[in-house]
Design an enzyme around this catalytic site. Structure first.
Site, PDB file in Angstrom:
ATOM      1  N   ASN A   1      -1.871   0.071  16.738  1.00 28.04           N
ATOM      2  CA  ASN A   1      -1.469   1.115  15.800  1.00 28.04           C
ATOM      3  C   ASN A   1      -2.066   0.771  14.434  1.00 28.04           C
ATOM      4  O   ASN A   1      -1.615  -0.162  13.790  1.00 28.04           O
ATOM      5  CB  ASN A   1       0.071   1.152  15.735  1.00 28.04           C
ATOM      6  CG  ASN A   1       0.602   2.056  14.641  1.00 28.04           C
ATOM      7  OD1 ASN A   1      -0.135   2.847  14.055  1.00 28.04           O
ATOM      8  ND2 ASN A   1       1.900   1.939  14.368  1.00 28.04           N
TER       9      ASN A   1
ATOM     10  N   LYS B   1      -1.928   2.510  11.802  1.00 25.95           N
ATOM     11  CA  LYS B   1      -1.147   3.078  10.685  1.00 25.95           C
ATOM     12  C   LYS B   1      -2.103   3.770   9.707  1.00 25.95           C
ATOM     13  O   LYS B   1      -3.114   4.311  10.150  1.00 25.95           O
ATOM     14  CB  LYS B   1      -0.303   1.981  10.031  1.00 25.95           C
ATOM     15  CG  LYS B   1       0.522   1.212  11.069  1.00 25.95           C
ATOM     16  CD  LYS B   1       1.567   0.329  10.485  1.00 25.95           C
ATOM     17  CE  LYS B   1       2.319  -0.360  11.623  1.00 25.95           C
ATOM     18  NZ  LYS B   1       3.418  -1.206  11.152  1.00 25.95           N
TER      19      LYS B   1
ATOM     20  N   HIS C   1       7.884   6.155  15.653  1.00 24.70           N
ATOM     21  CA  HIS C   1       7.727   4.824  15.048  1.00 24.70           C
ATOM     22  C   HIS C   1       8.769   4.680  13.935  1.00 24.70           C
ATOM     23  O   HIS C   1       9.108   5.650  13.257  1.00 24.70           O
ATOM     24  CB  HIS C   1       6.310   4.669  14.490  1.00 24.70           C
ATOM     25  CG  HIS C   1       6.018   3.271  14.048  1.00 24.70           C
ATOM     26  ND1 HIS C   1       6.451   2.791  12.832  1.00 24.70           N
ATOM     27  CD2 HIS C   1       5.379   2.248  14.661  1.00 24.70           C
ATOM     28  CE1 HIS C   1       6.072   1.520  12.731  1.00 24.70           C
ATOM     29  NE2 HIS C   1       5.430   1.167  13.826  1.00 24.70           N
TER      30      HIS C   1
ATOM     31  N   GLU D   1       8.576   3.649  11.059  1.00 27.04           N
ATOM     32  CA  GLU D   1       8.142   4.112   9.732  1.00 27.04           C
ATOM     33  C   GLU D   1       8.281   5.620   9.616  1.00 27.04           C
ATOM     34  O   GLU D   1       8.524   6.142   8.526  1.00 27.04           O
ATOM     35  CB  GLU D   1       6.696   3.634   9.465  1.00 27.04           C
ATOM     36  CG  GLU D   1       6.675   2.139   9.149  1.00 27.04           C
ATOM     37  CD  GLU D   1       5.414   1.403   9.576  1.00 27.04           C
ATOM     38  OE1 GLU D   1       4.368   2.046   9.774  1.00 27.04           O
ATOM     39  OE2 GLU D   1       5.493   0.164   9.702  1.00 27.04           O
TER      40      GLU D   1
ATOM     41  N   GLU E   1      10.576  -2.021  19.324  1.00 27.50           N
ATOM     42  CA  GLU E   1      10.094  -2.618  18.082  1.00 27.50           C
ATOM     43  C   GLU E   1      11.256  -2.843  17.117  1.00 27.50           C
ATOM     44  O   GLU E   1      11.616  -1.929  16.359  1.00 27.50           O
ATOM     45  CB  GLU E   1       9.073  -1.692  17.416  1.00 27.50           C
ATOM     46  CG  GLU E   1       7.856  -1.395  18.255  1.00 27.50           C
ATOM     47  CD  GLU E   1       6.661  -1.025  17.397  1.00 27.50           C
ATOM     48  OE1 GLU E   1       5.652  -1.705  17.503  1.00 27.50           O
ATOM     49  OE2 GLU E   1       6.772  -0.088  16.594  1.00 27.50           O
TER      50      GLU E   1
ATOM     51  N   GLY F   1       5.734  -6.357  10.877  1.00 25.66           N
ATOM     52  CA  GLY F   1       5.000  -6.809   9.696  1.00 25.66           C
ATOM     53  C   GLY F   1       5.643  -7.979   8.972  1.00 25.66           C
ATOM     54  O   GLY F   1       5.232  -8.323   7.864  1.00 25.66           O
TER      55      GLY F   1
ATOM     56  N   SER G   1       5.034  -7.998  14.922  1.00 29.86           N
ATOM     57  CA  SER G   1       4.425  -9.299  14.615  1.00 29.86           C
ATOM     58  C   SER G   1       3.794  -9.984  15.831  1.00 29.86           C
ATOM     59  O   SER G   1       3.801 -11.208  15.926  1.00 29.86           O
ATOM     60  CB  SER G   1       5.445 -10.228  13.940  1.00 29.86           C
ATOM     61  OG  SER G   1       5.854  -9.682  12.690  1.00 29.86           O
TER      62      SER G   1
HETATM   63  P1  PGA Z   1       3.009  -5.347  13.278  1.00 27.66           P
HETATM   64  O1  PGA Z   1       3.416  -3.808  13.475  1.00 27.66           O
HETATM   65  O2  PGA Z   1       2.276  -5.771  14.519  1.00 27.66           O
HETATM   66  O3  PGA Z   1       2.096  -5.328  12.066  1.00 27.66           O
HETATM   67  O4  PGA Z   1       4.260  -6.102  13.058  1.00 27.66           O
HETATM   68  C1  PGA Z   1       3.857  -3.342  14.708  1.00 27.66           C
HETATM   69  C2  PGA Z   1       4.105  -1.862  14.648  1.00 27.66           C
HETATM   70  O5  PGA Z   1       4.584  -1.360  13.623  1.00 27.66           O
HETATM   71  O6  PGA Z   1       3.848  -1.151  15.640  1.00 27.66           O
END
Ligand code: PGA
Length: 249
Positions: free
Chosen positions: A9, A11, A93, A95, A163, A169, A209
């Site tokens: 992803n 983003k 997601h 976000e 997740e 992150g 992560s």
């Molecule tokens: P990350 O994000 O691997 O940077 O922790 C995962 C995600 O948001 O799908």
């Protein structure tokens, strides 16, 4: 047997110059034994399809609208993603749920439309740090799962990504026991709702992560069929070891 899936992803990251990373990934994994999916910004899907040429790497969007077309300024429909060369779309997601106040009901409507358009839906769910402390994580996951996943789901058009918001992150990864508990629970809920045939064929990803260094341990957890990777999917040199760890799992 579920075919394993390494999904990236991007983003809101990536300009056309960044397509060289996709090309490098395609060169490093010309004949992968797992599925690879990259979800760049919508603007890059069509040019990425050209860059990837005959590579088996699939492309996906990061969100879509619940309607096919209409007066929805700034939105993108599932049909448009498909037309641009996408085979999948990430929905729900954290976000989107957090920054755009998307509810599980909205996620289900979007997923319904996307599945009707022929896209594979990667539906995301996960608890916040506060929810993990204050309540039963499995209650949160169970509610998100039943409300976000549409009835039209099958083993081909549904992937669920667990997740935990606190792991995204942050460099913090749940213990294998914590991941295993949620994945076993999600598998049981899907089998209960859709029957064991469909329930057992839906792929369950872990996200938050994931890096080359921790991928092998995460992929050894039962009912983890792959990963949804954010930061470490942007560079071929970071994503490639994750794909290799999944192939070796
Ligand atoms: P990350 O994000 O691997 O940077 O922790 C995962 C995600 O948001 O799908």
């Amino acid at each position: 047997m579920r075919r394993k899936l390494a999904a990236g992803n991007w983003k809101m990251n990536g300009l056309r110059a960044g397509l060289s990373e996709m090309q490098a990934l395609a060169e490093a994994h010309a004949t992968p034994t797992v599925d690879i999916l990259l979800c760049p910004p919508a603007t890059l899907i069509a040019p990425a399809r050209v860059t990837l040429g005959g590579s088996p790497i699939a492309l996906g969007g990061q969100d879509c609208h619940a309607e096919t077309s209409g007066a929805f300024t700034g939105d993108v429909s599932a049909e448009m993603l498909k037309d641009a060369g996408a085979r999948a779309v990430i929905l729900g997601h954290s976000e989107r749920r957090d920054l755009h106040r998307e509810t599980s009901e909205e996620v289900r409507l979007k997923a319904n439309r996307a599945q009707a358009a022929g896209l594979m839906t990667v539906i995301c769910l996960g608890e916040s740090a506060f929810q993990r402390e204050a309540t039963n994580t499995l209650d949160i996951i169970g509610a998100q799962l039943s409300l976000s996943v549409p009835d039209s789901s099958t083993g081909e058009n549904l992937v669920v990504a667990y997740e935990p918001i606190w792991a995204i992150g942050s460099g913090q990864v749940p213990s294998p026991e914590q991941i295993g508990e949620v994945h076993t629970f999600m598998r049981a809920r899907l089998e209960h709702r859709f029957g064991s045939g469909v329930g057992r064929s839906v792929r369950l990803l872990y996200g938050g992560s994931v890096k080359g260094e921790n991928a092998a341990e995460i992929f050894s957890i039962p009912d983890v069929d792959g990963a949804l990777v954010g930061g470490a999917s942007l560079k071929a040199a970071d994503f490639s070891p994750i794909v290799t760890a999944l192939e070796e799992a």
